[in-house]
Design an enzyme around this catalytic site. Structure first.
Site, PDB file in Angstrom:
ATOM      1  N   GLU A   1      -4.947  -2.320   4.943  1.00 14.36           N
ATOM      2  CA  GLU A   1      -4.479  -2.973   6.168  1.00 14.36           C
ATOM      3  C   GLU A   1      -5.559  -3.862   6.794  1.00 14.36           C
ATOM      4  OE1 GLU A   1      -3.952   0.045   5.178  1.00 14.36           O
ATOM      5  OE2 GLU A   1      -1.971   0.773   5.772  1.00 14.36           O
TER       6      GLU A   1
ATOM      7  N   LYS B   1      -7.949  22.788   8.575  1.00 12.68           N
ATOM      8  CA  LYS B   1      -8.096  23.572   9.810  1.00 12.68           C
ATOM      9  C   LYS B   1      -8.128  25.040   9.416  1.00 12.68           C
ATOM     10  CE  LYS B   1      -6.933  20.400  13.252  1.00 12.68           C
ATOM     11  NZ  LYS B   1      -5.732  19.609  12.917  1.00 12.68           N
TER      12      LYS B   1
ATOM     13  N   THR C   1       0.858  -1.176   0.000  1.00 15.65           N
ATOM     14  CA  THR C   1       0.000   0.000   0.000  1.00 15.65           C
ATOM     15  C   THR C   1       0.892   1.223   0.000  1.00 15.65           C
ATOM     16  OG1 THR C   1      -1.537   1.263   1.367  1.00 15.65           O
ATOM     17  CG2 THR C   1      -0.290  -0.417   2.505  1.00 15.65           C
TER      18      THR C   1
ATOM     19  N   TRP D   1     -12.448  23.076  12.481  1.00 19.19           N
ATOM     20  CA  TRP D   1     -12.115  21.848  11.806  1.00 19.19           C
ATOM     21  C   TRP D   1     -13.126  21.639  10.689  1.00 19.19           C
ATOM     22  CZ3 TRP D   1     -14.272  17.076  10.989  1.00 19.19           C
ATOM     23  CH2 TRP D   1     -13.396  15.992  10.905  1.00 19.19           C
TER      24      TRP D   1
HETATM   25  P1  AMP Z   1      -6.662   1.992   0.719  1.00 17.81           P
HETATM   26  O1  AMP Z   1      -5.791   1.414   1.735  1.00 17.81           O
HETATM   27  O2  AMP Z   1      -5.931   2.508  -0.470  1.00 17.81           O
HETATM   28  O3  AMP Z   1      -7.740   1.049   0.346  1.00 17.81           O
HETATM   29  O4  AMP Z   1      -7.353   3.287   1.342  1.00 17.81           O
HETATM   30  C1  AMP Z   1      -8.076   3.221   2.531  1.00 17.81           C
HETATM   31  C2  AMP Z   1      -8.618   4.569   2.879  1.00 17.81           C
HETATM   32  O5  AMP Z   1      -9.631   4.968   1.940  1.00 17.81           O
HETATM   33  C3  AMP Z   1      -9.314   4.605   4.214  1.00 17.81           C
HETATM   34  O6  AMP Z   1      -8.417   4.719   5.277  1.00 17.81           O
HETATM   35  C4  AMP Z   1     -10.221   5.818   4.053  1.00 17.81           C
HETATM   36  O7  AMP Z   1      -9.512   7.012   4.267  1.00 17.81           O
HETATM   37  C5  AMP Z   1     -10.618   5.753   2.598  1.00 17.81           C
HETATM   38  N1  AMP Z   1     -11.941   5.132   2.442  1.00 17.81           N
HETATM   39  C6  AMP Z   1     -12.222   3.859   2.158  1.00 17.81           C
HETATM   40  N2  AMP Z   1     -13.552   3.658   2.077  1.00 17.81           N
HETATM   41  C7  AMP Z   1     -14.144   4.843   2.332  1.00 17.81           C
HETATM   42  C8  AMP Z   1     -15.494   5.316   2.431  1.00 17.81           C
HETATM   43  N3  AMP Z   1     -16.534   4.526   2.213  1.00 17.81           N
HETATM   44  N4  AMP Z   1     -15.694   6.611   2.739  1.00 17.81           N
HETATM   45  C9  AMP Z   1     -14.662   7.448   2.952  1.00 17.81           C
HETATM   46  N5  AMP Z   1     -13.372   7.082   2.872  1.00 17.81           N
HETATM   47  C10 AMP Z   1     -13.111   5.794   2.573  1.00 17.81           C
END
Ligand code: AMP
Length: 552
Positions: free
Chosen positions: A340, A450, A192, A455
């Site tokens: 993760e 911010k 990742t 926020w």
């Molecule tokens: P990844 O590891 O590339 O799959 O990215 C994961 C991240 O994507 C998470 O920690 C979130 O920040 C974002 N994410 C995944 N699903 C959603 C969702 N339904 N709404 C908002 N953010 C999301």
């Protein structure tokens, strides 16, 4: 610390067995349920589940004959295909580790991941030979490359080839004596890319993948969501290299659902397969759905995707996009997770008292991040680790426990301990949880804006802007401001570039939310930039790091 309790644990009779949870069982289930159901690759190949199972046995023989043994790491560089699905099973089933290489990374990052993973055998699609050839000398551990071709033809490559996938597969015996082994053996590994530093390896065991699959199957069949079962047709539009396409290929196989693999994501092929194979269910990031609903043929009604159900994750589903999809007969839902976490954590399973027939009522719920699925323990906590109330207002970092979370970053002791603190996996996302347990991700901690000590959620602002007519896509980021600390800047892509929406109109639209007390007046951006395109990451998400850099 409470005194540990002493529950009764009874001995097993010497002849009893307690089978380990194995990925092999997922495949057996699909074959039993629907041995004749097809697995389709583009307009090129159709296999029944039974044939697919035979090919998994043959691939296991092929790999073993090439010297691949339990514990070895096998890299795959391919677009979404039946072959990839065969690798999802055969590689872990012989006790080896499947490394799904993110082919969209830059070559030096791919090299880093393949070296770090200690790949010894590589399955490579012919399209990636030019990428792989210059890297090969820097990957001395790799003994052989197995070539995947769309049609047999001679190739000229300096890589030490074992041969061609189909040709070698055809020569293999059709039954492999798979063994059961420790369910905690690693099955898959991938990388990742965070916003900083080198890619990080995450890995999952047989046990974790089986438990994740069973829970995902349960979620996908819940009342009101009903996205997939044995009789539905599934096509991923989240790459198989990215978190095993959210694990759905394993889940579809468990269920025996018809599966359609589109190869490289080409709009024409995707639409063709959606129509000719009558795809019921897909999943993707919002930007991809946005591309589909914005396509001329779909907008003009020449092509109808009515009835298609799409699970959206990876980023927030804006209500404007859910509405546009709904107007075209496309049914959307959100889910949340991260690399993760294998990835599934929450899904937008509508509460029972929400009118199941009224889209207007449902829309905000469908776009929320959802409730934690079974076996996931999810909290929001303050900076000092205090759990925050479920009042829909208090924000905190999301931390989770579940039986399928990566137990460390591969060979990264320090970053692993940062991920895991006090026995919880820290997601780096900030969220609210309401009285019903519905989670709403408000932002990545790194993306929070911010301004004037307040926020501001970039996702919330994007959601509001997305509901203004004529907007195809929007991204909001914070830029440094000497007076306010940071100010929000919105990048907007118009649905019709010849007739872009007026910035002032968007600001007036946002004023309604200010008047309703949803945001404060400082949230309205002075800077709304009309752009042709918004930068995306290797998996198609809004690339906020790049946007911030470009704006700076
Ligand atoms: P990844 O590891 O590339 O799959 O990215 C994961 C991240 O994507 C998470 O920690 C979130 O920040 C974002 N994410 C995944 N699903 C959603 C969702 N339904 N709404 C908002 N953010 C999301």
């Amino acid at each position: 610390m409470p005194t540990p309790i002493q529950p009764k644990v009874l001995p097993s009779t010497p002849s009893a067995t307690n089978p380990a949870l194995m990925i092999a069982d997922l495949l057996d289930s699909g074959v039993r349920l629907a041995g004749d159901n097809p697995i389709v690759y583009r307009d090129q190949k159709r296999l029944s589940y039974r044939e697919f199972q035979t090919r998994v046995h043959q691939l296991a023989h092929l790999l073993s004959a090439q010297g691949v043994k339990a514990g070895d790491v096998v890299a795959v560089l391919d677009w979404d295909s039946h072959r990839y699905l065969e690798c999802f099973f055969a590689i872990p089933m012989i006790g080896a580790v499947l490394h799904t290489v993110n082919v969209r990374l830059a070559p030096d990052q791919i090299l880093y991941t393949m070296d770090h993973a200690e790949d010894v055998f590589v399955i490579v699609h012919e399209e990636f030979l030019p990428l792989m050839e210059p890297l090969a000398e820097k990957l001395p551990r790799v003994q052989k490359y197995l070539l995947c071709q769309e049609a047999p033809q001679a190739v000229n490559t300096p890589l030490p080839l074992a041969g061609e996938y189909e040709a070698l597969l055809a020569q293999q015996p059709t039954h492999y004596p798979f063994q059961r082994f420790d369910e905690n053996a690693v099955a898959t590994l991938f990388y990742t890319t965070g916003t900083t530093g080198l890619p990080k390896g995450v890995y999952f065991t047989h046990r974790q993948l089986v438990l994740h699959t069973l829970t995902e199957a349960n979620m996908l069949q819940m009342p009101g969501i009903e996205l997939m079962n044995r009789d539905k047709v599934y096509m991923p539009i989240t790459p198989m290299f990215h978190v095993h396409a959210w694990g759905v290929p394993y889940t579809a196989t468990l269920m025996g659902a018809k599966q359609v693999y589109p190869g490289r994501y080409e709009p024409e092929m995707l639409v063709k397969l959606l129509l000719t194979e009558k795809v019921d269910f897909s999943h993707c990031v919002p930007t991809l759905l946005n591309m589909v609903v914005g396509a001329e043929a779909i907008q003009s009604g020449k092509i109808s995707l009515k009835g298609w159900k799409v699970l959206i994750g990876g980023s927030a589903l804006p209500q404007g996009l859910a509405q546009k999809a709904w107007d075209l007969g496309i049914d959307t839902r959100s889910a949340y997770g991260m690399s993760e976490t294998c990835p599934l954590l929450t899904a937008a399973i509508l509460p029972p008292d929400i009118d199941q027939a009224d889209f207007e009522v449902q829309k905000p719920w469908r776009c929320k991040t959802g409730i934690a699925v079974p076996l996931v323990d999810l909290q929001i906590v303050s900076e000092s680790g205090e759990p925050q109330p479920h009042d829909g207002v208090s924000v905190g970092e999301v931390r989770v426990r579940a039986p399928w979370l990566t137990q460390a970053y591969y060979k990264e002791a320090e970053r692993s301990e940062e991920l895991w603190q006090d026995g919880w996996l820290h997601t780096g996302d900030v969220a609210t949880i309401d009285e019903r347990g519905f989670v709403q991700i408000r932002d990545r901690i790194k993306d929070v804006i911010k301004t004037g000590g307040e926020w501001l959620s970039s996702l919330e602002l994007e959601n509001m802007i997305s509901q203004y007519p004529g907007i195809a896509e929007v991204a909001v980021v914070g830029v440094a401001d000497s007076r306010w600390g940071e100010r929000p800047v919105a990048l907007v892509v118009a649905s019709d570039p010849t007739n872009p929406p007026e910035a002032e109109g968007i600001r007036q639209h946002l004023q309604q939310f200010v008047d309703a007390g949803k945001i404060n007046k400082w949230a309205i951006p002075e800077t709304l930039l009309m752009v042709n395109e918004i930068p995306k990451t290797s998996v198609g998400k809004l690339n906020k790091k790049q946007i911030r850099q470009e704006l700076a």
